[in-house]
Write an enzyme that holds these catalytic residues in place. Structure first.
Site, mmCIF file in Angstrom:
data_model
loop_
_atom_site.group_PDB
_atom_site.id
_atom_site.type_symbol
_atom_site.label_atom_id
_atom_site.label_comp_id
_atom_site.label_asym_id
_atom_site.label_seq_id
_atom_site.Cartn_x
_atom_site.Cartn_y
_atom_site.Cartn_z
ATOM 1 N N GLU A 296 -1.810 -11.297 10.246
ATOM 2 C CA GLU A 296 -1.364 -11.573 11.741
ATOM 3 C C GLU A 296 -1.512 -10.065 12.328
ATOM 4 O O GLU A 296 -1.172 -9.241 12.158
ATOM 5 C CB GLU A 296 -0.437 -12.099 11.645
ATOM 6 C CG GLU A 296 0.534 -11.801 13.813
ATOM 7 C CD GLU A 296 -0.200 -12.603 14.428
ATOM 8 O OE1 GLU A 296 -0.431 -13.951 14.276
ATOM 9 O OE2 GLU A 296 -0.196 -12.424 15.878
ATOM 10 N N CYS B 46 -6.644 -24.684 17.974
ATOM 11 C CA CYS B 46 -6.508 -25.704 19.655
ATOM 12 C C CYS B 46 -7.419 -26.054 20.236
ATOM 13 O O CYS B 46 -7.255 -26.142 21.279
ATOM 14 C CB CYS B 46 -5.576 -25.215 19.927
ATOM 15 S SG CYS B 46 -6.048 -23.223 20.585
ATOM 16 N N GLU C 108 -5.218 -30.312 19.213
ATOM 17 C CA GLU C 108 -4.534 -29.550 18.016
ATOM 18 C C GLU C 108 -5.833 -30.515 17.121
ATOM 19 O O GLU C 108 -5.081 -31.652 17.029
ATOM 20 C CB GLU C 108 -3.269 -29.192 17.360
ATOM 21 C CG GLU C 108 -3.343 -28.817 16.624
ATOM 22 C CD GLU C 108 -3.392 -26.850 17.725
ATOM 23 O OE1 GLU C 108 -3.126 -26.614 18.457
ATOM 24 O OE2 GLU C 108 -3.385 -25.729 17.023
#
Ligand SMILES: C[S@@+](CC[C@H](N)C(=O)[O-])C[C@H]1O[C@@H](n2cnc3c(N)ncnc32)[C@H](O)[C@@H]1O
Length: 493
Positions: A374, A448, A483
């Site tokens: 991340e 998304c 989603e």
């Protein structure tokens, strides 16, 4: 004839072909666009066609496309044109002449004026059906494949589900007393008059008189700068709405202190609402996958994720950092991702774009080792702390660009599954190249924005992966957003 109309603050010549400015037309709505707008086709006359002449890239054989927000498939409507493009026009709803049987009363008096929701006038079961159809169409048109899309897994809450909202306000000096429908932007695309009932004006028109002179809320429908006052947001949790009323009152008493506009944050974690971007908040992914009778909800085939001791996951993160905004669907959502990943037979899991560790930690008990990557250092710090706090000892996290995870990864590709959950823009090219070079046995791609997901799908198919499952989840009821989770297996190469 050429009119001049306002677009934002600039004057721009109005293109009056094929319709004049504010010309009213009648049409039948045939479908919904991905932006949640109704779409219909209007036959053009011979003279309209010849005036359009060279502007047309193709003859509009089935009729000229007109988009009318807040209309539904099957409805006959009257609409007022406010913009003509090269191949289609945009129009505001004036009245619904023949309503859809699926039209329902919106839950918010601002529906149709606030830009946040597109589907409050559509029965929830139909919202789900349309979202499923839209995923199937994107699969076909952008992904280039025909594939059966599973029914959309609904949100346990249709309203009161959003755990984060970010209202805005402009500098008080810039704010002025406005009447709804009288701003330049609103002149361009005036408020739909009948978003609730076929013949009634709805709340939108009824409440046009009282507009606070310092709006605190969201962008007005169809505009990019104009803020509409939102005292209450019915898709947000009750706790957020209680706090929103207090925050708005506090702001108004301190109005003179603000020289600039700002965006507020209201984040609800377990009923406690913070407005501090740097607050540490906690979300518990409870075992709420059972209905009132104790039966499993559709879509859940195993209990919600937990740590190795069987307790629900408790995740900490900074209020400003990313976290899924509908906590009520998270048990079903994270369980599905874990099941899809585990069903591949992999022993190792990589969670790319992992945030504060949601999927890695929810899946850790099903794998020998999990590794997350991340770019947000604070999210990674919390992912590590979350692993420790939940007694998870087989997880590690890297603070880096997602593509960096593959260099030096000790997991054998043939025994690994990669979960991907990138931002709306989809995967970076560099990431996909590294992923394909690594060649995991399976990929679970969470997105998304199914449009960028289906664009990336083409690359997966070309790289030798085959599509196994397409499962949409409705994390955002009443809005056009959804989603989608797709599962891919390595077929060759
Ligand atoms: C849609 S969120 C998903 C987060 C997490 N999977 C979850 O559900 O909580 C996308 C995440 O990607 C991160 N991100 C954006 N660009 C990135 C990059 N180039 N490399 C790694 N992470 C990135 C963002 O900080 C954000 O946390």
């Amino acid at each position: 004839m050429c009119l001049v109309c306002f677009v934002g603050k600039k004057k721009r010549a109005f293109n009056d072909q094929p319709f004049a400015y504010h010309q009213e037309i009648e049409l039948e709505i045939s479908t919904l666009t991905n932006l949640g707008s109704g779409l219909g086709r209007v036959p053009l006359t011979g003279s309209q066609l010849s005036t359009l002449g060279s502007q047309l890239t193709a003859q509009p054989v089935a009729g000229w496309v007109v988009m009318v927000p807040f209309t539904l498939p099957g409805e006959r409507v009257r609409a007022r044109v406010f913009r003509n493009h090269k191949n289609f026009s945009e129009a505001d709803l004036v009245s619904v002449l023949t309503p859809s049987p699926h039209r329902v009363m919106p839950g918010c008096p601002l529906f149709g004026r606030c830009g946040g929701c597109q589907y409050q006038h559509l029965a929830y079961a139909e919202q789900l059906a349309w979202k499923r159809r839209q995923v199937a169409e994107l699969l076909q048109h952008l992904g280039g494949v025909e594939f059966a899309v599973s029914p959309v897994i609904p949100s346990p809450r249709e309203y009161g589900y959003r755990s984060k909202i970010t209202p805005h306000f402009a500098a008080p000096k810039a704010a002025r007393t406005i009447a709804a429908g009288s701003t330049p932007a609103a002149q361009e695309s005036s408020v739909p008059a009948a978003v609730s009932t076929p013949d009634g004006p709805g709340e939108a028109r009824a409440s046009s008189a009282a507009v606070p002179d310092w709006p605190i809320g969201f962008l007005r429908q169809g505009t990019r700068f104009d803020i509409i006052d939102v005292p209450r947001c019915p898709i947000a949790t009750d706790a957020i709405n209680t706090r929103l009323a207090e925050v708005r009152a506090e702001l108004r008493t301190q109005r003179d202190r603000y020289t600039r506009g700002a965006t507020l944050l209201l984040r609800d974690a377990g009923g406690r609402v913070t407005t501090d971007y740097d607050a540490v908040v906690t979300e518990e992914i409870g075992v709420v996958g059972l209905d009132d009778a104790g039966a499993e909800k559709p879509g859940l085939t195993s209990p919600a994720p937990s740590n190795r001791a069987g307790a629900p996951l408790r995740l900490h993160f900074l209020a400003r950092d990313f976290f899924q905004n509908n906590p009520f669907i998270l048990p079903a959502f994270t369980s599905y991702v874990r099941e899809q990943a585990a069903a591949s037979g992999a022993r190792f899991l990589v969670d790319a774009y992992c945030g504060s560790g949601l999927f890695a930690l929810a899946s850790a008990s099903a794998f020998e080792r999990v590794a997350g990557v991340e770019i947000s250092e604070s999210s990674v710090r919390f992912a590590r702390e979350n692993a420790a706090a939940n007694g998870i000892t087989n997880a590690s996290f890297l603070a880096a660009d997602a593509a960096a995870i593959f260099a030096g990864l000790a997991f054998p590709a043939a025994e690994s599954v990669v979960v991907i959950d990138p931002p709306r823009k989809g995967c970076d090219r560099e990431f996909l190249q590294q992923l394909f070079a690594f060649g995991p046995r399976a990929v679970v791609y969470v997105s998304c924005d199914p449009a960028t997901q289906m664009r990336d799908l083409r690359d997966f198919l070309a790289a030798g992966y085959e599509l196994i499952a397409v499962q949409p989840f409705d994390l955002f009821p009443q809005t056009r957003h959804l989603e989608c989770v797709i599962t891919l297996r390595r077929a060759r190469g």
